[in-house]
Design a protein around this motif. Structure first.
Motif, PDB file in Angstrom:
ATOM      1  N   VAL A  17       0.825  -1.201   0.000  1.00  0.00           N
ATOM      2  CA  VAL A  17       0.000   0.000   0.000  1.00  0.00           C
ATOM      3  C   VAL A  17       0.866   1.261   0.000  1.00  0.00           C
ATOM      4  CG1 VAL A  17      -1.649   1.345   1.353  1.00  0.00           C
ATOM      5  CG2 VAL A  17      -2.017  -1.091   1.014  1.00  0.00           C
ATOM      6  N   GLY A  18       1.854   1.303   0.872  1.00  0.00           N
ATOM      7  CA  GLY A  18       2.746   2.466   0.924  1.00  0.00           C
ATOM      8  C   GLY A  18       3.424   2.710  -0.415  1.00  0.00           C
ATOM      9  N   PRO A  19       4.101   1.688  -0.958  1.00  0.00           N
ATOM     10  CA  PRO A  19       4.734   1.869  -2.265  1.00  0.00           C
ATOM     11  C   PRO A  19       3.760   2.306  -3.361  1.00  0.00           C
ATOM     12  CG  PRO A  19       5.627  -0.077  -1.215  1.00  0.00           C
ATOM     13  CD  PRO A  19       4.523   0.428  -0.324  1.00  0.00           C
ATOM     14  N   ILE A  20       2.572   1.729  -3.380  1.00  0.00           N
ATOM     15  CA  ILE A  20       1.608   2.099  -4.426  1.00  0.00           C
ATOM     16  C   ILE A  20       1.237   3.578  -4.277  1.00  0.00           C
ATOM     17  CG2 ILE A  20      -0.798   1.844  -5.176  1.00  0.00           C
ATOM     18  CD1 ILE A  20      -0.501  -1.180  -4.603  1.00  0.00           C
ATOM     19  N   ILE A  21       0.947   3.981  -3.050  1.00  0.00           N
ATOM     20  CA  ILE A  21       0.539   5.360  -2.824  1.00  0.00           C
ATOM     21  C   ILE A  21       1.669   6.340  -3.108  1.00  0.00           C
ATOM     22  CG2 ILE A  21      -0.081   6.985  -1.008  1.00  0.00           C
ATOM     23  CD1 ILE A  21      -1.682   4.499   0.173  1.00  0.00           C
ATOM     24  N   PHE A  22       2.852   6.026  -2.600  1.00  0.00           N
ATOM     25  CA  PHE A  22       3.938   6.974  -2.797  1.00  0.00           C
ATOM     26  C   PHE A  22       4.459   6.968  -4.223  1.00  0.00           C
ATOM     27  CE2 PHE A  22       3.572   7.352   1.700  1.00  0.00           C
ATOM     28  CZ  PHE A  22       3.894   8.678   1.913  1.00  0.00           C
ATOM     29  N   ASP A  23       4.358   5.843  -4.898  1.00  0.00           N
ATOM     30  CA  ASP A  23       4.702   5.841  -6.323  1.00  0.00           C
ATOM     31  C   ASP A  23       3.746   6.767  -7.068  1.00  0.00           C
ATOM     32  OD1 ASP A  23       6.154   4.665  -8.669  1.00  0.00           O
ATOM     33  OD2 ASP A  23       4.137   3.992  -9.188  1.00  0.00           O
ATOM     34  N   THR A  24       2.484   6.721  -6.680  1.00  0.00           N
ATOM     35  CA  THR A  24       1.477   7.578  -7.304  1.00  0.00           C
ATOM     36  C   THR A  24       1.739   9.045  -6.965  1.00  0.00           C
ATOM     37  OG1 THR A  24      -0.116   5.770  -7.123  1.00  0.00           O
ATOM     38  CG2 THR A  24      -1.011   7.979  -7.504  1.00  0.00           C
ATOM     39  N   ILE A  25       2.077   9.297  -5.703  1.00  0.00           N
ATOM     40  CA  ILE A  25       2.392  10.670  -5.293  1.00  0.00           C
ATOM     41  C   ILE A  25       3.584  11.187  -6.088  1.00  0.00           C
ATOM     42  CG2 ILE A  25       3.348  12.032  -3.384  1.00  0.00           C
ATOM     43  CD1 ILE A  25       1.509  10.443  -1.487  1.00  0.00           C
ATOM     44  N   LYS A  26       4.583  10.322  -6.241  1.00  0.00           N
ATOM     45  CA  LYS A  26       5.761  10.767  -6.987  1.00  0.00           C
ATOM     46  C   LYS A  26       5.418  11.042  -8.451  1.00  0.00           C
ATOM     47  CE  LYS A  26      10.420   9.664  -8.456  1.00  0.00           C
ATOM     48  NZ  LYS A  26      11.560   8.746  -8.410  1.00  0.00           N
ATOM     49  N   ARG A  27       4.622  10.157  -9.048  1.00  0.00           N
ATOM     50  CA  ARG A  27       4.226  10.388 -10.440  1.00  0.00           C
ATOM     51  C   ARG A  27       3.508  11.729 -10.568  1.00  0.00           C
ATOM     52  NH1 ARG A  27       3.793   5.416 -13.799  1.00  0.00           N
ATOM     53  NH2 ARG A  27       4.512   3.689 -12.522  1.00  0.00           N
ATOM     54  N   TYR A  28       2.656  12.008  -9.598  1.00  0.00           N
ATOM     55  CA  TYR A  28       1.890  13.250  -9.673  1.00  0.00           C
ATOM     56  C   TYR A  28       2.790  14.468  -9.456  1.00  0.00           C
ATOM     57  CZ  TYR A  28      -1.743  16.683  -9.310  1.00  0.00           C
ATOM     58  OH  TYR A  28      -2.512  17.802  -9.549  1.00  0.00           O
ATOM     59  N   PHE A  38      -9.670  16.353 -12.144  1.00  0.00           N
ATOM     60  CA  PHE A  38      -8.636  15.394 -11.766  1.00  0.00           C
ATOM     61  C   PHE A  38      -7.522  16.105 -10.990  1.00  0.00           C
ATOM     62  CE2 PHE A  38      -4.618  13.255 -12.508  1.00  0.00           C
ATOM     63  CZ  PHE A  38      -4.912  11.919 -12.287  1.00  0.00           C
ATOM     64  N   VAL A  39      -7.048  17.187 -11.552  1.00  0.00           N
ATOM     65  CA  VAL A  39      -5.952  17.934 -10.920  1.00  0.00           C
ATOM     66  C   VAL A  39      -6.388  18.492  -9.570  1.00  0.00           C
ATOM     67  CG1 VAL A  39      -4.527  20.016 -11.139  1.00  0.00           C
ATOM     68  CG2 VAL A  39      -4.801  18.470 -13.094  1.00  0.00           C
ATOM     69  N   GLU A  40      -7.604  18.972  -9.521  1.00  0.00           N
ATOM     70  CA  GLU A  40      -8.113  19.545  -8.274  1.00  0.00           C
ATOM     71  C   GLU A  40      -8.124  18.475  -7.161  1.00  0.00           C
ATOM     72  OE1 GLU A  40     -12.164  21.751  -6.629  1.00  0.00           O
ATOM     73  OE2 GLU A  40     -12.016  21.190  -8.734  1.00  0.00           O
ATOM     74  N   ASP A  75      -4.426  16.906  -1.189  1.00  0.00           N
ATOM     75  CA  ASP A  75      -3.904  15.793  -0.397  1.00  0.00           C
ATOM     76  C   ASP A  75      -3.957  14.459  -1.161  1.00  0.00           C
ATOM     77  OD1 ASP A  75      -2.725  14.668   1.860  1.00  0.00           O
ATOM     78  OD2 ASP A  75      -4.639  14.275   2.854  1.00  0.00           O
ATOM     79  N   PHE A  76      -3.629  14.547  -2.448  1.00  0.00           N
ATOM     80  CA  PHE A  76      -3.535  13.345  -3.282  1.00  0.00           C
ATOM     81  C   PHE A  76      -4.791  12.472  -3.161  1.00  0.00           C
ATOM     82  CE2 PHE A  76       0.749  14.455  -1.626  1.00  0.00           C
ATOM     83  CZ  PHE A  76       1.242  15.026  -2.789  1.00  0.00           C
TER      84      PHE A  76
END
Length: 506
Positions: free
Chosen positions: A43-54, A387-389, A394-395
């Motif tokens: 879960v952490g990796p998935i979320i933070f990978d997504t945060i990093k992509r964003y 989407f951007v909003e 807070d992602f």
RNA sequence: GGCGGCGUACCCAAGUGGACCAAGGGGACGGAUUGCAAAUCCGUUAUUCGUCGGUUCGAAUCCGACCGCCGCCUCCA
């Protein structure tokens, strides 16, 4: 438009302002490699990978560190139980974890993706330091803490003195006094029951590979200190975002703050982001729960088994369909519902390809990542703005996915009406796909059904469909439907269209 | 006992003072399309946000109490 993040430290949403403009350092607490990783570890990796992509899409240069704790009591015990070494056990568990990262399209150092591989572009772990390889850094911090009277030596152990840190408890919002209430804490010889080990003296029955030299004798680091050492080494003494599961807030993260800030006199991490824990049928997934139900659930929730049962994209989509701070409940019903939601996108992309004669994937691959120079798609649309909003807030991936869904119906409706320009359809579908890719979705076409690659089966299906077509022409719908129903029962669904019949295998 | 989080429709889930008489998905139902399905489209499905009070011109959103669920509470684990 600014990004806001919820900071556990303040208990509030705050504007996100990195320490160095344009650069972001993220440290995520990774696995202790003693037992096979389960969904909670992904879960952490998935979320933070997504945060990093964003964040990458928003123009930041992100450095993301995930540590591996490979020196630990539990590791020693488990290795002994299995009759192996901690090194071998750690290597094996880590390999299993990395295999899961790879399937989930989360890049990591040493993976075999080419630079700029579309699957991992914009995301990915930059450093995965191991505790066992940073003993020197760890000892230096401990020595500094001793010199500054924040730590004391007791036998061969070294303990952190929590009363020396006036801020102790600021992350978990509990005071030292709070903890002296109900529960009886055994302090042993420690000065205060809340004092925690920075260094543990080696015990005679422990294997040699965990006996490291130190100024206080042979031993090994306590839990917590490795994160302080490795984050400072790779991100600096102060960095932007520190993340982890909610269950790490106390004591792990609290102690990291105490150590690091007492040693450096500087702020450790500016923003603390904690994700919710994963539950299975409303109970926390935990390696230490040994009830029969929990063990059965754990077996299924293990990343190895889960990624055999579900597609990696489904797992990722499922995790992201809830805001990261809330718990995620794995259950068959919930999985089924998100699977159908995900299929809606696949169906759309297939249809667009059929009707325009061009693959959305290829069109988007050529355009490159959204935010890059060659960006195409409907970047100015209302869907894009929503989407951007959502992501800026807070992602909020759940809100972002809703914005993704919102774009589906209009595209289908456009094609239903007929006569739409292929370029218009591709622009809309491409924009949708590009946003999905910021979440790590739609990176590659869903794996073709196993049989689609089986030539013989394809030929047999051709024959069967031809037979059925002839029956239908003769209005023998009964026999035609029998064929369709029989195929449905063995997992093959047919779709009749005006110009032919599609088939798909589960 | 302390600290923290949560409670939104049949299920999942966003929204945390006015643009909300509440997004989105799944399900169900009705219509279009179809020989029938599948897929797709259109529509319906919460005047209400655990309960009760309060603050406010205005609350799902703030405050209080209560009920329910979950997590954490430090070497040893």
């Amino acid at each position: 438009m600014a990004i806001t993040v919820y900071n556990t430290l303040s208990g509030k949403k705050e504007p996100f302002e990195p320490l160095r403009p344009g650069h972001v350092g993220i440290y995520l607490c990774g696995p202790t490699v003693y037992k096979p990783s389960h969904i909670g570890h992904a879960v952490g990796p998935i979320i933070f990978d997504t945060i990093k992509r964003y964040l990458t899409f928003r123009g930041y240069k992100v450095t993301w560190v995930v540590n591996v704790t490979d020196v630990d009591d539990k590791l020693i015990d488990e290795a002994a139980r299995q009759g192996t070494t901690t090194v071998e056990l750690g290597r094996r568990v880590l390999a299993d974890y990395l295999a899961a990262m790879k399937k989930l399209n989360i890049g990591y150092p040493g993976d075999d993706h080419a630079p700029g591989d579309l699957r991992t572009a914009g995301g990915g772990i930059d450093h995965m330091p191991k505790a066992s390889e940073h003993i020197g850094d760890i000892c230096r911090i401990i020595q500094t803490l001793i010199d500054r009277k924040h730590a004391y030596v007791l036998g061969g152990d070294v303990y952190f003195d929590v009363t020396s840190d006036p801020d102790y408890g600021k992350l978990s919002h509990r005071s030292i006094e709070d903890q002296e209430g109900q529960r009886e804490l055994k302090s042993g010889d420690k000065r205060h029951p809340g004092d925690f080990a920075l260094w543990k003296a080696a015990k005679p029955d422990e294997p040699d590979e965990v006996k490291y030299d130190s100024p206080w004798g042979k031993g090994r680091p306590g839990w917590h200190i490795e994160c302080s050492a490795m984050s400072a080494r790779l991100l600096g003494e102060t960095f932007d975002i520190h993340g982890g599961g909610m269950d790490l807030v106390f004591p792990h993260h609290e102690n990291e703050i105490a150590q690091s800030e007492s040693a450096t006199g500087r702020v450790f991490a500016k923003y603390w982001l904690h994700h919710g824990l994963t539950r299975f049928n409303t109970k926390k997934v935990s390696k230490s729960d040994t009830s029969p139900e929990a063990l059965a659930a754990m077996k299924r929730m293990t990343l190895h088994n889960l990624l055999a049962e579900l597609t990696p994209e489904h797992v990722r989509f499922f995790v992201l369909s809830t805001h990261y701070r809330r718990p995620i409940d794995f259950s068959d019903d919930n999985l089924e519902a998100t699977k159908k939601g995900l299929e809606r996108f696949y169906t759309l992309f297939e249809r667009v390809q059929r009707e325009t004669g061009r693959s959305v994937y290829e069109a988007v691959d050529r355009a490159g990542p959204l935010g890059g120079s060659g960006s195409s798609g409907d970047a100015g649309s209302e869907h894009h703005a929503r989407f951007v909003e959502a992501m800026d807030d807070d992602f909020n991936t759940a809100g972002a996915i809703a914005a993704l869904h919102d774009a589906v119906s209009p595209i289908n409706a456009l094609m239903d009406r007929g006569g739409a320009a292929p370029d218009d359809v591709l622009t809309l579908a491409g924009g949708l796909m590009q946003r999905g890719r910021l979440l790590g979705l739609f990176l590659i076409p869903p794996t073709a059904a196993p049989a689609a690659s089986d030539e013989k089966l394809g030929e047999v299906m051709q024959v069967l469909l031809e037979v059925r077509q002839r029956l239908r022409k003769k209005k023998d719908f009964e026999t035609g439907d029998f064929i369709r129903d029989a195929l449905t029962r063995i997992g093959i669904t047919l779709k009749d269209r005006s110009d032919g019949t599609d088939w798909k295998m589960e």
